[in-house]
Every structure is written in structure tokens, then in C-alpha cells.
Write a protein that holds these residues in place. Structure first.
Motif, PDB file in Angstrom:
ATOM      1  N   LYS A 108       0.976  -1.207   0.005  1.00 32.23           N
ATOM      2  CA  LYS A 108      -0.046   0.005  -0.228  1.00 32.23           C
ATOM      3  C   LYS A 108       0.632   1.347  -0.002  1.00 32.23           C
ATOM      4  O   LYS A 108       0.664   2.188  -0.670  1.00 32.23           O
ATOM      5  CB  LYS A 108      -0.927  -0.106   1.480  1.00 32.23           C
ATOM      6  CG  LYS A 108      -1.741   1.084   1.265  1.00 32.23           C
ATOM      7  CD  LYS A 108      -2.965   1.220   0.080  1.00 32.23           C
ATOM      8  CE  LYS A 108      -3.761   2.296   0.493  1.00 32.23           C
ATOM      9  NZ  LYS A 108      -4.144   2.955  -0.680  1.00 32.23           N
ATOM     10  N   LYS A 109       2.086   1.269   0.846  1.00 36.02           N
ATOM     11  CA  LYS A 109       2.864   2.226   0.540  1.00 36.02           C
ATOM     12  C   LYS A 109       3.514   2.597  -0.617  1.00 36.02           C
ATOM     13  O   LYS A 109       3.749   3.769  -0.865  1.00 36.02           O
ATOM     14  CB  LYS A 109       3.930   2.196   1.874  1.00 36.02           C
ATOM     15  CG  LYS A 109       3.331   2.451   3.389  1.00 36.02           C
ATOM     16  CD  LYS A 109       4.411   2.163   4.533  1.00 36.02           C
ATOM     17  CE  LYS A 109       3.851   2.325   5.916  1.00 36.02           C
ATOM     18  NZ  LYS A 109       4.851   1.811   6.712  1.00 36.02           N
ATOM     19  N   ILE A 110       4.002   1.688  -1.339  1.00 33.73           N
ATOM     20  CA  ILE A 110       4.491   1.613  -2.286  1.00 33.73           C
ATOM     21  C   ILE A 110       3.562   2.098  -3.575  1.00 33.73           C
ATOM     22  O   ILE A 110       4.080   3.200  -4.218  1.00 33.73           O
ATOM     23  CB  ILE A 110       5.109   0.158  -3.054  1.00 33.73           C
ATOM     24  CG1 ILE A 110       6.321  -0.056  -2.097  1.00 33.73           C
ATOM     25  CG2 ILE A 110       5.395   0.324  -4.507  1.00 33.73           C
ATOM     26  CD1 ILE A 110       6.820  -1.701  -2.466  1.00 33.73           C
ATOM     27  N   GLU A 111       2.402   1.432  -3.577  1.00 34.45           N
ATOM     28  CA  GLU A 111       1.235   2.245  -4.425  1.00 34.45           C
ATOM     29  C   GLU A 111       1.002   3.550  -4.092  1.00 34.45           C
ATOM     30  O   GLU A 111       0.811   4.683  -5.070  1.00 34.45           O
ATOM     31  CB  GLU A 111      -0.102   1.525  -4.031  1.00 34.45           C
ATOM     32  CG  GLU A 111      -0.990   1.822  -5.161  1.00 34.45           C
ATOM     33  CD  GLU A 111      -2.356   1.046  -5.064  1.00 34.45           C
ATOM     34  OE1 GLU A 111      -2.713   0.758  -6.366  1.00 34.45           O
ATOM     35  OE2 GLU A 111      -2.562   0.498  -3.889  1.00 34.45           O
ATOM     36  N   ASP A 112       1.105   4.176  -2.722  1.00 35.27           N
ATOM     37  CA  ASP A 112       0.573   5.577  -2.576  1.00 35.27           C
ATOM     38  C   ASP A 112       1.930   6.438  -2.914  1.00 35.27           C
ATOM     39  O   ASP A 112       1.911   7.258  -3.418  1.00 35.27           O
ATOM     40  CB  ASP A 112       0.611   5.762  -0.823  1.00 35.27           C
ATOM     41  CG  ASP A 112      -0.739   5.258  -0.512  1.00 35.27           C
ATOM     42  OD1 ASP A 112      -1.562   5.022  -1.305  1.00 35.27           O
ATOM     43  OD2 ASP A 112      -0.875   4.982   0.697  1.00 35.27           O
ATOM     44  N   SER A 113       3.276   5.886  -2.876  1.00 35.97           N
ATOM     45  CA  SER A 113       4.489   6.620  -3.240  1.00 35.97           C
ATOM     46  C   SER A 113       4.381   6.743  -4.859  1.00 35.97           C
ATOM     47  O   SER A 113       4.885   7.880  -5.325  1.00 35.97           O
ATOM     48  CB  SER A 113       5.589   5.615  -2.951  1.00 35.97           C
ATOM     49  OG  SER A 113       5.797   5.588  -1.532  1.00 35.97           O
ATOM     50  N   ILE A 114       3.889   5.723  -5.725  1.00 36.82           N
ATOM     51  CA  ILE A 114       3.880   5.738  -6.916  1.00 36.82           C
ATOM     52  C   ILE A 114       2.884   6.760  -7.382  1.00 36.82           C
ATOM     53  O   ILE A 114       3.002   7.799  -8.151  1.00 36.82           O
ATOM     54  CB  ILE A 114       3.457   4.470  -7.646  1.00 36.82           C
ATOM     55  CG1 ILE A 114       4.782   3.601  -7.358  1.00 36.82           C
ATOM     56  CG2 ILE A 114       3.256   4.607  -9.178  1.00 36.82           C
ATOM     57  CD1 ILE A 114       4.294   2.179  -7.853  1.00 36.82           C
ATOM     58  N   ASN A 115       1.677   6.847  -6.898  1.00 41.57           N
ATOM     59  CA  ASN A 115       0.677   7.845  -7.146  1.00 41.57           C
ATOM     60  C   ASN A 115       1.009   9.304  -6.816  1.00 41.57           C
ATOM     61  O   ASN A 115       0.598  10.103  -7.713  1.00 41.57           O
ATOM     62  CB  ASN A 115      -0.675   7.551  -6.508  1.00 41.57           C
ATOM     63  CG  ASN A 115      -1.204   6.097  -6.813  1.00 41.57           C
ATOM     64  OD1 ASN A 115      -1.115   5.809  -7.907  1.00 41.57           O
ATOM     65  ND2 ASN A 115      -1.983   5.446  -6.151  1.00 41.57           N
ATOM     66  N   ARG A 116       1.614   9.380  -5.799  1.00 41.32           N
ATOM     67  CA  ARG A 116       2.094  10.719  -5.140  1.00 41.32           C
ATOM     68  C   ARG A 116       3.456  11.188  -5.988  1.00 41.32           C
ATOM     69  O   ARG A 116       4.081  12.283  -5.907  1.00 41.32           O
ATOM     70  CB  ARG A 116       2.500  10.667  -3.868  1.00 41.32           C
ATOM     71  CG  ARG A 116       1.279  10.687  -2.736  1.00 41.32           C
ATOM     72  CD  ARG A 116       1.655  11.119  -1.469  1.00 41.32           C
ATOM     73  NE  ARG A 116       2.820  10.563  -0.965  1.00 41.32           N
ATOM     74  CZ  ARG A 116       3.342   9.475  -0.235  1.00 41.32           C
ATOM     75  NH1 ARG A 116       2.448   8.485  -0.295  1.00 41.32           N
ATOM     76  NH2 ARG A 116       4.641   9.197  -0.109  1.00 41.32           N
ATOM     77  N   LYS A 117       4.026  10.287  -6.899  1.00 32.92           N
ATOM     78  CA  LYS A 117       5.153  10.396  -7.628  1.00 32.92           C
ATOM     79  C   LYS A 117       6.454  10.783  -6.615  1.00 32.92           C
ATOM     80  O   LYS A 117       7.317  11.766  -6.857  1.00 32.92           O
ATOM     81  CB  LYS A 117       5.147  11.495  -8.621  1.00 32.92           C
ATOM     82  CG  LYS A 117       4.043  11.116  -9.597  1.00 32.92           C
ATOM     83  CD  LYS A 117       4.217  11.913 -10.883  1.00 32.92           C
ATOM     84  CE  LYS A 117       3.137  11.634 -12.010  1.00 32.92           C
ATOM     85  NZ  LYS A 117       2.876  10.066 -12.349  1.00 32.92           N
ATOM     86  N   ASP A 118       6.402  10.143  -5.360  1.00 34.47           N
ATOM     87  CA  ASP A 118       7.451  10.412  -4.393  1.00 34.47           C
ATOM     88  C   ASP A 118       8.394   9.194  -4.577  1.00 34.47           C
ATOM     89  O   ASP A 118       8.536   8.167  -4.005  1.00 34.47           O
ATOM     90  CB  ASP A 118       6.827  10.193  -3.100  1.00 34.47           C
ATOM     91  CG  ASP A 118       7.750  10.493  -1.731  1.00 34.47           C
ATOM     92  OD1 ASP A 118       9.060  10.497  -1.982  1.00 34.47           O
ATOM     93  OD2 ASP A 118       7.285  10.907  -0.675  1.00 34.47           O
ATOM     94  N   ALA A 119       9.634   9.729  -5.427  1.00 29.16           N
ATOM     95  CA  ALA A 119      10.566   8.690  -5.526  1.00 29.16           C
ATOM     96  C   ALA A 119      11.343   8.202  -4.170  1.00 29.16           C
ATOM     97  O   ALA A 119      11.681   7.047  -4.138  1.00 29.16           O
ATOM     98  CB  ALA A 119      11.519   9.125  -6.672  1.00 29.16           C
ATOM     99  N   ASP A 120      11.673   9.161  -3.420  1.00 32.99           N
ATOM    100  CA  ASP A 120      12.434   8.686  -2.051  1.00 32.99           C
ATOM    101  C   ASP A 120      11.545   7.821  -1.433  1.00 32.99           C
ATOM    102  O   ASP A 120      12.195   6.842  -0.918  1.00 32.99           O
ATOM    103  CB  ASP A 120      12.848   9.949  -1.385  1.00 32.99           C
ATOM    104  CG  ASP A 120      13.837   9.823  -0.173  1.00 32.99           C
ATOM    105  OD1 ASP A 120      14.694   8.848  -0.782  1.00 32.99           O
ATOM    106  OD2 ASP A 120      13.556   9.959   0.749  1.00 32.99           O
ATOM    107  N   SER A 121      10.252   7.983  -1.143  1.00 34.63           N
ATOM    108  CA  SER A 121       9.378   6.901  -0.428  1.00 34.63           C
ATOM    109  C   SER A 121       9.403   5.701  -1.223  1.00 34.63           C
ATOM    110  O   SER A 121       9.494   4.775  -0.531  1.00 34.63           O
ATOM    111  CB  SER A 121       8.101   7.709  -0.388  1.00 34.63           C
ATOM    112  OG  SER A 121       7.244   6.830   0.459  1.00 34.63           O
ATOM    113  N   LEU A 122       9.373   5.810  -2.571  1.00 34.84           N
ATOM    114  CA  LEU A 122       9.195   4.370  -3.057  1.00 34.84           C
ATOM    115  C   LEU A 122      10.481   3.720  -2.962  1.00 34.84           C
ATOM    116  O   LEU A 122      10.505   2.447  -2.749  1.00 34.84           O
ATOM    117  CB  LEU A 122       8.981   4.827  -4.667  1.00 34.84           C
ATOM    118  CG  LEU A 122       9.106   3.455  -5.581  1.00 34.84           C
ATOM    119  CD1 LEU A 122       8.051   2.461  -5.354  1.00 34.84           C
ATOM    120  CD2 LEU A 122       8.896   4.170  -7.157  1.00 34.84           C
TER     121      LEU A 122
END
Length: 118
Positions: free
Chosen positions: A39-53
Motif C-alpha cells: 500500500k505504501k509503495i502504491e501511494d508513493s507511486i501515485n504521489r510520484k514520491d521517488a524517495d518514499s518509493l
């Protein structure tokens, strides 16, 4: 695809020093943690948050490494690298591959648990 392609059972057995009860404990933790990490990976992708991904995929990669699961490991590594290099164009496609591999891994873990041995 063979079950040994999903989990290298001989490597897993050696890694866990043939302790099946430890495997059972680790799988319980993995079942809970993998869902939240996906879920966190999916959220990171949706937010385009490369560092979180990068960070979250790295965490999941470590978790699957504990189970000698090369296909899931490689899929997590691909997303970790995408985050590290800020190349999110194909992140959705890579995420779908990761979800499939985690599903395969989870099913294989359940099969091993049902079997009662490595």
C-alpha cells in the motif's frame, strides 16, 4: 513456474537452520507487513514520491530476501532502483509485477505451512 522459482526451499531451510516454527512465525509477520508495504509503495507511486518509493521497496526487498524468494526480490529491487533513479514512468507496470510476485510468494508460503515442512 515451479515452486522452487518462487522460494528456494533448500536455501530457505538452511537460512532458518531447519527451524520450521521460525518460518511459521516469520510468515505471520510477513503476511501483515507485506500488505502495508505494498500500500505504501502504491501511494508513493501515485504521489510520484521517488524517495518514499525507494525506501519502501527496499524494506520489502529485505523482507522477501528472508524467504529466499528471488522473483519477488528482483521485482522489489526494480522498484527500489526506479525510486533511486527517479524514473517513475514505468513504476505502475513494475508495481503490478511486484504484486503478482508477492501473491505467488504468499501462496507458496501458505502451501509450505500446510505441508508442515520445508
Amino acid at each position: 513456474m515451479t515452486s522452487n522459482e518462487i522460494i528456494n526451499r533448500s536455501e530457505l531451510e538452511e537460512r532458518l537452520d531447519k527451524d520450521f516454527s521460525l518460518f511459521a512465525e516469520l510468515t505471520d509477520l510477513f503476511f501483515d507487513d507485506s500488505l502495508s508495504l505494498l500500500k505504501k509503495i502504491e501511494d508513493s507511486i501515485n504521489r510520484k514520491d521517488a524517495d518514499s518509493l525507494r525506501k519502501t521497496a527496499h524494506t520489502l526487498k529485505g523482507a522477501v530476501a528472508n524467504f529466499s524468494a528471488p522473483r519477488a526480490y528482483d521485482a522489489a529491487f526494480e522498484l527500489e532502483t526506479a525510486g533511486k533513479e527517479n524514473h517513475l514512468d514505468s513504476a505502475d507496470e513494475k508495481f503490478n509485477i511486484l504484486k503478482k510476485e508477492i501473491d505467488n510468494l504468499t501462496n507458496e508460503m501458505k502451501s509450505i505451512l500446510k505441508q508442515g515442512s520445508f
